[in-house]
Design an enzyme around this catalytic site. Sequence first.
Site, short mmCIF file in Angstrom:
data_model
loop_
_atom_site.label_atom_id
_atom_site.label_comp_id
_atom_site.label_asym_id
_atom_site.label_seq_id
_atom_site.Cartn_x
_atom_site.Cartn_y
_atom_site.Cartn_z
N GLU A 135 -5.20 -3.96 3.30
CA GLU A 135 -4.94 -4.73 4.52
C GLU A 135 -6.10 -5.62 4.94
O GLU A 135 -5.99 -6.41 5.86
CB GLU A 135 -4.63 -3.76 5.69
CG GLU A 135 -3.29 -3.06 5.60
CD GLU A 135 -3.38 -1.72 4.88
OE1 GLU A 135 -4.30 -1.55 4.04
OE2 GLU A 135 -2.54 -0.85 5.15
N THR B 5 0.88 -1.17 0.00
CA THR B 5 0.00 0.00 0.00
C THR B 5 0.91 1.21 0.00
O THR B 5 1.89 1.26 0.75
CB THR B 5 -0.89 0.08 1.25
OG1 THR B 5 -0.05 0.30 2.38
CG2 THR B 5 -1.69 -1.17 1.45
N LYS C 14 -9.87 20.22 10.38
CA LYS C 14 -10.05 20.61 11.77
C LYS C 14 -10.19 22.12 11.86
O LYS C 14 -9.23 22.85 11.64
CB LYS C 14 -8.87 20.12 12.62
CG LYS C 14 -9.19 20.18 14.09
CD LYS C 14 -8.14 19.48 14.92
CE LYS C 14 -8.65 19.31 16.34
NZ LYS C 14 -7.65 18.77 17.23
N TRP D 278 -14.31 18.95 13.88
CA TRP D 278 -13.99 18.26 12.64
C TRP D 278 -15.05 18.52 11.58
O TRP D 278 -16.24 18.54 11.86
CB TRP D 278 -13.90 16.75 12.87
CG TRP D 278 -12.80 16.34 13.80
CD1 TRP D 278 -12.95 15.89 15.08
CD2 TRP D 278 -11.40 16.37 13.55
NE1 TRP D 278 -11.72 15.62 15.63
CE2 TRP D 278 -10.75 15.91 14.71
CE3 TRP D 278 -10.62 16.74 12.44
CZ2 TRP D 278 -9.36 15.80 14.81
CZ3 TRP D 278 -9.24 16.63 12.53
CH2 TRP D 278 -8.63 16.17 13.71
P1 AMP Z 1 -6.48 0.92 -0.39
O1 AMP Z 1 -5.76 0.06 0.56
O2 AMP Z 1 -5.58 1.61 -1.36
O3 AMP Z 1 -7.57 0.20 -1.07
O4 AMP Z 1 -7.14 2.09 0.43
C1 AMP Z 1 -8.01 1.84 1.50
C2 AMP Z 1 -8.68 3.12 1.90
O5 AMP Z 1 -9.55 3.57 0.85
C3 AMP Z 1 -9.60 2.99 3.09
O6 AMP Z 1 -8.90 3.01 4.31
C4 AMP Z 1 -10.51 4.18 2.91
O7 AMP Z 1 -9.90 5.37 3.37
C5 AMP Z 1 -10.65 4.26 1.41
N1 AMP Z 1 -11.90 3.61 1.00
C6 AMP Z 1 -12.10 2.36 0.57
N2 AMP Z 1 -13.39 2.14 0.26
C7 AMP Z 1 -14.05 3.29 0.52
C8 AMP Z 1 -15.41 3.73 0.43
N3 AMP Z 1 -16.37 2.94 -0.02
N4 AMP Z 1 -15.70 4.99 0.81
C9 AMP Z 1 -14.74 5.82 1.26
N5 AMP Z 1 -13.44 5.49 1.35
C10 AMP Z 1 -13.10 4.24 1.00
#
Ligand code: AMP
Length: 543
Positions: A330, A185, A441, A446
């Site tokens: 993750e 990631t 913030k 928030w």
């Molecule tokens: P990644 O590991 O690159 O897939 O990123 C994961 C992150 O993407 C999560 O911790 C969220 O912050 C964001 N994310 C994934 N799905 C959603 C969703 N449906 N709505 C908003 N944020 C999301």
Amino acid sequence: MHGMMMNRPLRIADIITLAEKIHPNEEIISKTLQGTLHTTNYAEIALRSRQMSKALISLGVKMGDRIATLAWNGFRHLELYFAISGIGAICHTINPRLSSEQMTYVVNHAEDKLIFLDLTFIPIIEAHLDKFPSSTKYVLMAEKEHMPECKIPNVICYEDLIEKESSDFEWPEFDENTASGLCYTSGTTGNPKGVLYSHRSTVLHALIQCFYNAGSFSPKKKILPIVPLFHANAWGIPYSAPISGTSLVFPGANLDGKSVYDLLEKYSVNSAWGVPTVWMGLLEEISQRGGKKPDGLEEMLVGGSAAAKSLIEAFENMGVRVIHAWGMTETSPLGTSGRLISPFSELPVEEQRHLQTSQGRKIFMVDLKIVDDNGKRLPEDGNNIGNLYIRGNTIAGGYYNNEEASKAAIDDEGYFGTGDVASIDEQGFLRLTDRAKDLIKSGGEWISSIDLENRAMSHPDVENCAVIAIPHEKWDERPLLVVVPAEGKKPSKEELIKHLEGHFAKWQMPDDVVYEDELPLTATGKVSKLTLRQKYENYTLAS
Ligand code: AMP
């Protein structure tokens, strides 16, 4: 007293072995880099995966070795998923959109023994030959006739490897906790962190997915994964599809609205999966074709970033069910499921749409909790907002060869800290407020950028938008609305502010509006708020 049932290891290879027997003829269609369409099926994928496993062994690959892919979504990439993990080696899917520095880091950190690459990525490898380990070997995922001249030394042809081996091979048996895949990631700061999946976590995730997304997975259904095979295992599709006999249509390198539309239409695809940016491109294409959705398209799965209500409504109004889910690299990645089931699927339309803007509901085997900044659990009442933590058999318990990040990731109760801020309601619906680092913030309070973006997106002249924090002397931070206007339009600041008014408290309203032709994207196709924040860090707010 223990139960007296057998304890057989969960193995990824068993997935494709089953598909070969039970769903041999279900098709896998791939758009090739030459623009042609290639058709195969699960029987052939299984057979060629076994040949490739043998070829890997001939090349000296051993259990635990990291074998990388740098490739688009296509049949060879799918074969590698099974061929590599099947012999106990680790399939490291590299995101080709990583910066040069990040790519250099991940290949060296993983110590990739081999890198399989699509022709498109030859220039990337050529530019990194002196930065990657000198022992790394390279395989071009191409037929002999498409092997080009290039500067990669001793480059091997994929089809040559397959051709030399028979398919007479049985995948070995090993502990189900053996590592199977590696996906880094790319955080906004620091080096990328490697999530190391196991056979056990992957098979369990595939089963969970088949249950919660049973509507997408069954024989005679077709899924188009736009989500890349290099992003969190294409959300588990490569495993759940063969188990269930679902056909796959791979888009290759063509991810623009027109190409996606044409593929969906040509093959009457039922279900398409991807991040919101892709669906916005498809929406534009649909509107250019007079509002006609691709024939056969029944549903789309949106994740990776928040799906705006306007996007959900646009597709639902065309008869395409929108399933909004949340997850992370993750978390394998399914963390919550947004498929509305009874009684929610029978609610009045407006209430359903509201629920669809949430990130979905709790699922079996995945525990969620929200906590305050001191780690104290907060009530799941839909009002309390806190840091989101997650635990389960499909959740990372640490990062590959990174003790510091592993320690920081897990709390005292064994939960993984997601870095997301959210509420959970009594019925288990998760509603994300923001990524912790994207929250604004202001005066100690928030402000949720997702809420503001959702409303701004419902303005007909807004094609895309993002809300970011701008440093402010008095209030610490204030929101700035960055708008990409729809073609030929430019809604004024006053008009946009008016559109938001009544939906937010006065102090939550953006102080200013700026316009962009397009928004910067991250390596996984999400809007990069970091890039925007850097661009506007010295911006002086109008008010
Ligand atoms: P990644 O590991 O690159 O897939 O990123 C994961 C992150 O993407 C999560 O911790 C969220 O912050 C964001 N994310 C994934 N799905 C959603 C969703 N449906 N709505 C908003 N944020 C999301």
